[in-house]
Write an enzyme that holds these catalytic residues in place. Structure first.
Site, PDB file in Angstrom:
ATOM      1  CG  HIS A 330      -2.896   7.823  -0.265  1.00 17.30           C
ATOM      2  ND1 HIS A 330      -1.578   8.123  -0.528  1.00 17.30           N
ATOM      3  CD2 HIS A 330      -3.139   6.637  -0.879  1.00 17.30           C
ATOM      4  CE1 HIS A 330      -1.048   7.179  -1.279  1.00 17.30           C
ATOM      5  NE2 HIS A 330      -1.957   6.272  -1.516  1.00 17.30           N
ATOM      6  CG  ASN A 331       0.335   5.834   1.464  1.00 21.11           C
ATOM      7  OD1 ASN A 331      -0.338   4.829   1.227  1.00 21.11           O
ATOM      8  ND2 ASN A 331       1.287   6.247   0.655  1.00 21.11           N
ATOM      9  CD  GLU A 360      -4.133   3.483   1.518  1.00 24.55           C
ATOM     10  OE1 GLU A 360      -4.178   2.770   0.499  1.00 24.55           O
ATOM     11  OE2 GLU A 360      -3.532   4.578   1.550  1.00 24.55           O
ATOM     12  CG  ASP A 362      -0.980   0.468   2.237  1.00 22.80           C
ATOM     13  OD1 ASP A 362      -2.177   0.500   1.946  1.00 22.80           O
ATOM     14  OD2 ASP A 362      -0.121   1.161   1.669  1.00 22.80           O
ATOM     15  CG  HIS A 375       4.328   2.848   0.865  1.00 22.67           C
ATOM     16  ND1 HIS A 375       3.001   2.898   0.505  1.00 22.67           N
ATOM     17  CD2 HIS A 375       5.019   3.239  -0.228  1.00 22.67           C
ATOM     18  CE1 HIS A 375       2.898   3.315  -0.742  1.00 22.67           C
ATOM     19  NE2 HIS A 375       4.117   3.509  -1.208  1.00 22.67           N
ATOM     20  CD  GLU A 409      -2.798  -0.900  -1.328  1.00 17.85           C
ATOM     21  OE1 GLU A 409      -1.728  -1.207  -1.881  1.00 17.85           O
ATOM     22  OE2 GLU A 409      -3.219   0.263  -1.248  1.00 17.85           O
TER      23      GLU A 409
END
Length: 787
Positions: A330-331, A360, A362, A375, A409
């Site tokens: 994640h991240n 991931e 973003d 982020h 994302e």
């Protein structure tokens, strides 16, 4: 002038290091044992080189020098008035890259010729060390020399590592560098190796080895002293039990020992073990094993608690992706916390090199038409989407050949979405899967045998596209989930009062501190570009339709994401139905967004429900990441682990109960926690934790042993009863007992119960961030009994 001092000229040589810090000495005993005494690369490293540490536009030149132990590199500090204590161990190096092959050198190394540059990549969380030599030849010597040392250290058996470690300690304890040790230096050495020995006993041992009677130990006297220190009484007792009075183990007696270990052993196999591990040539010729050979065997991979067959891919890899636990991050781009931390392509490299198979991204609108990753709504730094894809191309399949999933994302508009698709196609080429597999139902998930392929998880337009460019898609499922979470936080009264209040405070605080940050999110980010939709094949992100509809109308190629809170609620309210859902479709679980420090949740409860992509913050060490590393330790660390049968099919009979007995016998060479305080010695105890289904979760611990981190002995048996052993992880933790404050962490090792071998076994401990603590080990006896 630099900080009030005159800057050193480019040609001025730095002062030589202080005694014992790595002065120019010829290769000694350590290098003879490694076969590198006359090696040209090692000779240059021993003399030292001026290398520039590249971490900004102004690179600092320092003297780097390999120490005589062959395991440590010393380098001078920038400011001479500060004592030099800057060293790093070759054992902590993950790899060496030549040229501009790191984010730091690509960013700041442009003024240095590429052939002069190299990067040292460390295990765990330590940052890369980017260096530039004065010439190509120097850089080549360091790259080749470090690579040779890493290979030699990797090939060492545990006994050789112990010998090497003791040799390094002796060097540090020999204060006047005369290759002799008085009693005070011996006492200093004992404190260095974490043992508080009674002065009378220590002096008695010293005198027994001082055959010359000059109150100094040297040469063979020192070797004898160290050999006595390294004695393993518990192994001597075990050896004596099987060998009898003659203190020699025959092939037949070794076979008996192996069978008691739970191994199927023939006489031929016993002889092969003797020939592989016995040190005495005469004994070896007669198929006999002496104590030293027996110890070598138990300290080898054959005596490890981890089943060595499980260090290779050994599971069925032909089943659909939803039947596997998949290592997920994640991240992934973050190196620290998610509010003001640094984003880096190196974070993707580290995750992929641990076997992570789902990363991931973003994605946000960037300047000059180039999408960026960071982020959103925070102070984290930004990196180019293109650079991340290049890093994924270069490292996706170095650690594991099995498919990598890119979890997008997306906050970009149509133009930059199309740019993302172009970058993925151009950079990844044939790696990128853009069409369903030939000869396979496009509505069914493929197996992990899709080697060397990159799959994209994202929104998919309905086909055929009935509208022109700019079709509105369903909202991003994960973003929708996060919005839903925010609303639920205000309305939900079932959550524990303390947790709810803390999260509200965190949310208000983050809103106040970040209210002026407005990321570049395009107005048309709710739409999806056909170019990006086209690269989404098997992992189509959709909002969760609810268990009833999903079970009635399963769509294996669609997947939903759940916050840890929503996943827990589904498990609590409809656990069996959620398990059935996860037997047919992929689900991804991610941490709550309000965790400012990027902390993790317990992944085990999600695995219990069959969730495949249990995404964790890889940059945050802790027991959660220990469990993740343990879960994917088996099956060759390939990032895919086959779920137990009862999580793949509802018609399979449940697991059989099991009783686990673990006798914690001894520990060896535990690390000294407080290096600055010479008198500080650990008071160790061992805790064994079971992580599995709720009924199995348990922990027990031994008593603590005062002032002995060198060879503490417990001989305590801990017993556990397990309902679902196929899901259980066993975590061994060593801590330093403290009666006045929290215990200090010493080391740990986590593995699946299914990969744990019975019998007398060694456990090689790891640090908080997963790096080896060699030669630190635990010695245990394991026994399992099915009920």
């Amino acid at each position: 002038m630099i900080c009030g001092r005159r800057a050193r000229s480019g040609t001025e040589q730095p002062r030589p290091p202080p005694d014992g810090a790595g002065g120019p000495r010829r290769a000694g005993r350590a290098f003879r044992k490694m076969g590198l005494t006359e090696d040209e690369d090692i000779q240059l490293m021993l003399r030292g080189s001026l290398l520039r540490k590249v971490k900004s536009r102004r690179a600092k030149e320092r003297l780097y020098r390999l120490q005589e132990d062959g395991m440590t590199v010393w380098f001078e500090r920038r400011f001479r008035r500060t004592p030099s204590k800057q060293i790093f161990s070759v054992m902590h190096i993950e790899g060496v890259r030549q040229g501009h092959q790191s984010e730091g050198l690509r960013k700041y190394g442009g003024s240095f010729p590429e052939r002069h540059c190299f990067t040292i990549v460390f295990k765990g969380k330590r940052k890369n060390l980017d260096l530039a030599a004065r010439g190509e030849e120097d850089a080549q010597h360091w790259v080749q020399g470090l690579t040779k040392l890493m290979a030699r250290l990797q090939a060492m058996n545990q006994r050789e590592k112990l010998d090497h470690w003791i040799h390094g300690i002796l060097q540090r304890a020999d204060k006047n560098k005369d290759n002799k040790m008085c009693f005070q230096e011996v006492k200093s050495m004992l404190r260095m190796i974490n043992i508080d020995m009674n002065d009378i006993y220590a002096y008695k041992l010293f005198k027994e080895c001082d055959h010359s009677g000059d109150e100094r130990l040297e040469g063979r006297e020192l070797e004898e002293f160290c050999r006595r220190l390294l004695r393993r009484p518990e192994l001597e007792e075990l050896f004596g039990h099987y060998s009898g009075e003659d203190c020699v183990l025959s092939a037949e007696e070794l076979r008996e020992f192996l069978r008691d270990q739970g191994e199927e052993a023939t006489l031929r196999q016993a002889c092969a073990i003797i020939h592989a591990h016995e040190l005495n040539e005469k004994a070896r010729q007669q198929d006999l094993m002496m104590l030293d050979g027996f110890m070598m065997y138990l300290l080898s991979a054959a005596g490890d608690i981890l089943n060595q067959e499980h260090t290779k891919v050994h599971q069925d890899m032909s089943q659909p992706l939803c039947h596997y636990f998949i290592s997920s991050s994640h991240n992934t781009y973050l190196t620290h916390n998610q509010i003001g931390g640094t984003s880096s392509t190196e974070a993707y490299v580290r995750a992929l090199m641990t076997g992570c198979r789902c990363v991931e991204l973003d994605c946000w609108e960037g300047a000059d038409g180039e999408p960026v990753i960071y982020h959103g709504h925070t102070l984290t730094s930004k990196i180019l989407f293109r650079d991340v894809i290049e890093s994924i191309r270069d490292y996706a399949f170095k650690r594991s050949p099995y498919p990598v999933i890119l979890s997008l994302e997306n906050h970009c508009g149509l133009e930059q979405q199309a740019t993302m698709a172009r970058h993925m196609k151009a950079i990844l080429g044939d790696m990128l899967l853009t069409q369903p597999l030939d000869g396979q139902d496009p509505d069914n998930l493929p197996s992990p045998e899709l080697k060397g392929k990159v799959l994209v998880k994202g929104k998919k337009l309905p086909e055929p596209w009935g509208e022109p460019r700019g079709v509105t898609a369903a909202p991003d499922p994960e973003e929708e989930e996060k919005e839903e979470e925010k609303k639920e936080e205000e309305e939900e009264e079932e959550v524990e009062e303390e947790e709810e209040e803390e999260e509200r405070l965190q949310e208000r605080s983050s809103q106040r501190s970040l209210q002026e940050i407005q990321p570049l999110q395009a107005k048309d980010a709710s739409q999806v570009a056909p170019e990006l939709s086209a690269v989404v094949v098997y992992c189509q992100a959709v909002p969760f339709p609810g268990l009833a509809q999903a079970l009635q109308h399963p769509r294996p190629c669609e997947m939903s994401s759940f916050s840890e809170r929503k996943a827990r609620r589904l498990i609590k309210e409809a656990g069996p139905a959620f398990v059935r859902y996860n037997a047919r479709q992929l689900s991804r679980v991610y941490p709550l967004g309000l965790k400012m420090n990027s902390s993790n949740y317990n992944p085990q409860e999600m695995w219990n429900a069959g969730c495949q992509l249990v995404a964790l913050n890889f940059q945050t060490p802790g027991y959660e990441m220990d469990l993740n590393a343990g879960r994917f330790l088996g099956n060759g660390c390939c990032g895919y682990v086959l779920k137990p049968p009862f999580l793949r099919s509802p018609h399979v009979e449940g697991p059989r109960c099991l009783v686990l007995h673990i006798r914690v016998i001894t520990a060896q060479q535990l690390p000294k926690l407080n290096q600055e305080k010479r008198s500080s010695i650990v008071d160790p105890f061992v805790r064994v934790e079971i992580h599995g289904v709720p009924a199995d979760c348990s922990k027990q611990q031994t008593g603590y042993r005062t002032n002995n981190g060198f060879n503490p002995r417990w001989e305590e048996t801990l017993t556990f009863q397990l309902q679902a052993p196929e899901l259980a992880l066993v975590r061994f933790v060593v801590e330093d007992h403290d009666s006045t404050s929290c215990n200090d962490f010493v080391g740990q090792f986590t593995l699946p119960l299914a990969s744990m071998r019975e019998g007398y076994r060694h456990i090689h401990l790891l640090s908080k961030d997963g790096a080896s603590l060699s030669p630190a080990t635990l010695f245990v006896h394991v026994k399992c009994k099915r009920l």
